[in-house]
Design a protein around this motif. Structure first.
Motif, PDB file in Angstrom:
ATOM      1  N   GLN A 122       1.055  -1.223   0.251  1.00  0.00           N
ATOM      2  CA  GLN A 122      -0.160  -0.090  -0.295  1.00  0.00           C
ATOM      3  C   GLN A 122       0.646   1.021   0.013  1.00  0.00           C
ATOM      4  OE1 GLN A 122      -2.337  -1.351   3.535  1.00  0.00           O
ATOM      5  NE2 GLN A 122      -4.171  -0.851   2.545  1.00  0.00           N
ATOM      6  N   GLN A 123       0.358   2.411  -0.497  1.00  0.00           N
ATOM      7  CA  GLN A 123       0.824   3.481  -0.559  1.00  0.00           C
ATOM      8  C   GLN A 123       0.640   4.586   0.710  1.00  0.00           C
ATOM      9  OE1 GLN A 123       1.643   6.337  -4.216  1.00  0.00           O
ATOM     10  NE2 GLN A 123       3.483   4.645  -4.215  1.00  0.00           N
ATOM     11  N   LEU A 124       1.648   5.340   1.341  1.00  0.00           N
ATOM     12  CA  LEU A 124       0.540   6.596   1.433  1.00  0.00           C
ATOM     13  C   LEU A 124       1.454   7.899   1.717  1.00  0.00           C
ATOM     14  CD1 LEU A 124       1.205   8.065   4.946  1.00  0.00           C
ATOM     15  CD2 LEU A 124       1.924   6.110   5.724  1.00  0.00           C
ATOM     16  N   THR A 125       0.549   9.001   1.066  1.00  0.00           N
ATOM     17  CA  THR A 125       0.713   9.754   1.033  1.00  0.00           C
ATOM     18  C   THR A 125       1.447  11.206   1.922  1.00  0.00           C
ATOM     19  OG1 THR A 125       0.191  10.273  -1.718  1.00  0.00           O
ATOM     20  CG2 THR A 125       1.157  12.413  -0.779  1.00  0.00           C
ATOM     21  N   PHE A 126       2.328  11.017   2.624  1.00  0.00           N
ATOM     22  CA  PHE A 126       2.132  12.055   3.715  1.00  0.00           C
ATOM     23  C   PHE A 126       2.523  14.070   4.223  1.00  0.00           C
ATOM     24  CE2 PHE A 126       4.501  13.731   7.848  1.00  0.00           C
ATOM     25  CZ  PHE A 126       3.741  12.830   8.697  1.00  0.00           C
ATOM     26  N   ASN A 127       0.579  13.793   3.608  1.00  0.00           N
ATOM     27  CA  ASN A 127       0.647  15.390   3.243  1.00  0.00           C
ATOM     28  C   ASN A 127       0.014  15.937   5.149  1.00  0.00           C
ATOM     29  OD1 ASN A 127       0.753  15.561   0.257  1.00  0.00           O
ATOM     30  ND2 ASN A 127      -1.165  14.380   1.049  1.00  0.00           N
ATOM     31  N   ASP A 128      -0.010  17.092   4.722  1.00  0.00           N
ATOM     32  CA  ASP A 128      -0.082  18.136   5.677  1.00  0.00           C
ATOM     33  C   ASP A 128      -1.618  18.110   5.632  1.00  0.00           C
ATOM     34  OD1 ASP A 128      -0.227  19.986   8.196  1.00  0.00           O
ATOM     35  OD2 ASP A 128       1.375  21.037   7.662  1.00  0.00           O
ATOM     36  N   GLU A 129      -2.567  17.916   5.911  1.00  0.00           N
ATOM     37  CA  GLU A 129      -3.709  17.940   5.988  1.00  0.00           C
ATOM     38  C   GLU A 129      -4.413  19.203   6.841  1.00  0.00           C
ATOM     39  OE1 GLU A 129      -5.556  16.727   3.652  1.00  0.00           O
ATOM     40  OE2 GLU A 129      -4.033  15.556   2.926  1.00  0.00           O
ATOM     41  N   ARG A 130      -3.764  19.387   7.903  1.00  0.00           N
ATOM     42  CA  ARG A 130      -4.618  20.638   8.351  1.00  0.00           C
ATOM     43  C   ARG A 130      -4.232  22.276   7.681  1.00  0.00           C
ATOM     44  NH1 ARG A 130       0.824  21.936  12.267  1.00  0.00           N
ATOM     45  NH2 ARG A 130       2.171  21.265  10.213  1.00  0.00           N
ATOM     46  N   PHE A 131      -4.072  22.503   6.664  1.00  0.00           N
ATOM     47  CA  PHE A 131      -3.697  23.182   5.630  1.00  0.00           C
ATOM     48  C   PHE A 131      -4.714  22.990   4.483  1.00  0.00           C
ATOM     49  CE2 PHE A 131      -0.185  24.391   8.159  1.00  0.00           C
ATOM     50  CZ  PHE A 131      -0.667  24.831   8.748  1.00  0.00           C
ATOM     51  N   PRO A 132      -6.498  23.761   3.700  1.00  0.00           N
ATOM     52  CA  PRO A 132      -6.267  23.666   2.474  1.00  0.00           C
ATOM     53  C   PRO A 132      -5.340  23.871   1.361  1.00  0.00           C
ATOM     54  CG  PRO A 132      -6.835  25.652   3.850  1.00  0.00           C
ATOM     55  CD  PRO A 132      -6.270  25.275   4.792  1.00  0.00           C
TER      56      PRO A 132
END
Length: 190
Positions: A125-135
């Protein structure tokens, strides 16, 4: 006749003893795997596994996609209570690796083993480590994608043009050109 019968019985016994016994096919499986991201602090990996025999080993394998000379895979033995059905988790505390930048791609999969020696491996599986705190918004040109969340599109376009100029200048001065797309994340503050 008696010698032939005795020889036949001996051959039968030898064949029976030397032939590997076929046991029931293992039902060891990994039906569920998911992650929880607490950006920028941690990633928690969860798995459940089940089988006919006691599961004695659970390992998380992961690798970070990056340009380099070698692909490196980490393999983490996970602590859990052995049973026929298990749930296990491992938390990757990113403070110890000084964090991961936003957009980092992590490939991961699980391996389990039971007392019968059966091994199961989950799909990668693959995860993209994104900063979801911002739009985040994005703009792309050539092989550069710029992500930002504050300011207007002309601000982003100016930064993207500056990045394109820098890449062109680097190519002209050093002969180094982009082989793969790059992602730039622009934060509004430190």
């Amino acid at each position: 006749m008696r010698k032939k019968l005795l020889s036949l019985i001996m051959v039968f016994c030898l064949v029976t003893l030397l032939t590997p016994q076929v046991s029931a096919q293992s039902s060891l499986s990994i039906p569920e795997s998911y992650i929880e991201i607490d950006f920028p602090w941690s990633v928690t990996f969860h798995v459940s596994a089940r089988g006919n025999d006691t599961i004695t080993e659970v390992r998380l394998c992961y690798s970070i996609e990056e340009s380099g000379f070698a692909d490196v895979t980490a393999e983490i033995p996970v602590v859990f209570t052995p049973a026929r059905e298990v749930e296990a988790e491992w938390q990757w505390d990113l403070r110890y690796v000084q964090g991961l930048p936003p957009g980092t791609i992590v490939n991961y999969w699980w391996k389990c083993k039971d007392t019968a020696g059966a091994v199961a491996q989950s799909e990668r599986q693959q995860l993209t480590f994104n900063d979801e705190r911002f739009p985040w918004r994005s703009i792309t040109a050539d092989m550069i994608t710029l992500y930002w969340y504050e300011a207007n599109e002309s601000f982003a376009q100016e930064l993207l043009s500056t990045a394109q100029d820098a890449v062109a200048r680097l190519g002209a001065e050093t002969g180094a050109y982009l082989k793969e797309p790059i992602r730039l994340y622009i934060y509004a503050s430190s």
